[in-house]
Scaffold this active site. Sequence first.
Site, mmCIF file in Angstrom:
data_model
loop_
_atom_site.group_PDB
_atom_site.id
_atom_site.type_symbol
_atom_site.label_atom_id
_atom_site.label_comp_id
_atom_site.label_asym_id
_atom_site.label_seq_id
_atom_site.Cartn_x
_atom_site.Cartn_y
_atom_site.Cartn_z
ATOM 1 N N SER B 41 1.118 -1.068 0.384
ATOM 2 C CA SER B 41 0.050 -0.006 0.561
ATOM 3 C C SER B 41 1.108 1.162 0.218
ATOM 4 O O SER B 41 0.362 2.608 0.591
ATOM 5 C CB SER B 41 -0.640 0.269 0.976
ATOM 6 N N ASP B 67 9.401 -5.203 9.031
ATOM 7 C CA ASP B 67 10.411 -6.128 8.266
ATOM 8 C C ASP B 67 11.868 -6.416 9.079
ATOM 9 O O ASP B 67 12.142 -7.242 9.319
ATOM 10 C CB ASP B 67 10.242 -6.083 5.991
ATOM 11 N N SER B 111 0.823 -3.516 10.261
ATOM 12 C CA SER B 111 -0.247 -4.191 11.483
ATOM 13 C C SER B 111 -1.635 -3.663 11.506
ATOM 14 O O SER B 111 -2.780 -3.260 12.033
ATOM 15 C CB SER B 111 -0.008 -2.856 12.715
ATOM 16 N N GLY B 160 -2.509 -16.909 5.764
ATOM 17 C CA GLY B 160 -2.341 -15.880 7.070
ATOM 18 C C GLY B 160 -1.521 -15.220 6.510
ATOM 19 O O GLY B 160 -1.390 -13.611 7.238
#
Lengths: 208, 208
Positions: B41, B67, B111, B160
Site C-alpha cells: 500500500s 520487516d 499492523s 495467514g
Amino acid sequence: MSTVGNATNIFWQELPVGKLERQKLLNQKGCVVWITGLSGSGKSTLASSLSRELYTRGKLSYVLDGDNLRHGLNKDLGFKAEDRTENIRRVGEVAKLFADAGLICIASLISPYRKDRDACREMLPDNNFIEVYMNMPLELCEERDAKGLYKLARAGKIKGFTGIDDPYEPPLNCEMEINEKDGVCPTPGDMAGEVVSYLEEKGYLHDQ
Amino acid sequence: MSTVGNATNIFWQELPVGKLERQKLLNQKGCVVWITGLSGSGKSTLASSLSRELYTRGKLSYVLDGDNLRHGLNKDLGFKAEDRTENIRRVGEVAKLFADAGLICIASLISPYRKDRDACREMLPDNNFIEVYMNMPLELCEERDAKGLYKLARAGKIKGFTGIDDPYEPPLNCEMEINEKDGVCPTPGDMAGEVVSYLEEKGYLHDQ
C-alpha cells in the site's frame, strides 16, 4: 515500477535517510556506551551525569535503563538465566537502533554475564560499542544499598541476586573502567568527564 | 546519601536530561507517526519520503520498519496471532522510547489488528501518536505486489496473509488517511507533504 502515463502503477522507493545524514544533522556519531556493574556501583549516576554533560555540549544522548525497560519493552521477562539473556539481547537491539539513529545511547544495566554483553558488542558495527565497567568493591555497593536490595538478598528474600548468590563476570577487554582512586570514589562529574574525554578522543562528538 | 568528609559514601543521583531538553536541542517535538496498511500500500515508500522531507527541514526522524525489525529485535517471533501482537507491542514500546528521545519516529508496519494499534496509541502520552492509514484498494496492492507475496499467498504458499486469508481491520479514528484521488495515487512527495503539513500544523516541527 515507474510507468509514466499510468499513475496508478507508479511505485518507487525513495532512498531513506541514512545514518551518515543523521550524524551530520546532529554533528556527532552514533554509538553505544554500555555501563555494566553491580547494583549500587553507580551505573545510573554515571548515566545521568553523562547525559547531562553531553547535553551541555549540545550532544543528543538517550539513556536505556535496565530497570525502566522492565516496565515496558521487557515487562514479559523475569530474572531466570534465559530471561536475563533475552532482556540484554533486546536492550542491545534497541541500543543498536538508537546508535543507527545517530544518538549516543547510554545503556545502564547490571548485565552480569560476559557472553550477553559480548553478544551486544557483536551487534554493533565498527567498534561503536564502548563498554564501561563500574569496578566498585561489593562491600561498597552493599554499604550504599540505595534500593535496599542487598539487605533483602542477604536475608534470602531475593534469590539469584548478582554479587550475592549469582555471579558477576567482569569484562576482560572493556574500553573503560571506573574505579576508586586511593579508596575514594570519583564524583559523578568526574566519571562523566572521563567518558566524555574518551568520546571526544575517539571522534564521537563530531560527525567527521 | 551525601556525606561530606567520607567520600566513599557520596552517592547522589544527578537529574537526568529530560524529554523537554532533548526537544529543545532538536527544535522539534517527539512523536510517533504510525503508518498502517496492506502489503504494497506504500507504507515504506511514505516512510522513506517522509524521513527525507523532514531531513531537508533539519528535523531528526527514524524509521522503524516492521520487516527490518524481524531480523533483529523481533527475530524470535513468527506470524501467528500472538506473535503478531507481541511484534507490534515491542515496536510500540521502542517507538515510545524514540518519541521520548525527541525524535519523530516513523513506524511502518502492516499492523492489521485494531486492538494492537490501539494498544500502541495508549502507550503514548499526550496524543503523540499519529496514525496514518494507507487506504489503498487490495486490487491495487495486489497488482503492485513488489515483493511477490500476494502471488505466493494466492497460490496458498503463504498462509495467514493479510488481505487474502487474514483480515485487515481499518482504523476507525486515525489522524490521517492516504488514498487515491480520482483513481490516481498520490506521489511519494505528495504523501510526505501531507504528513509534514499535519506535523507542522500540530506544532511538532518546533520545540514549543
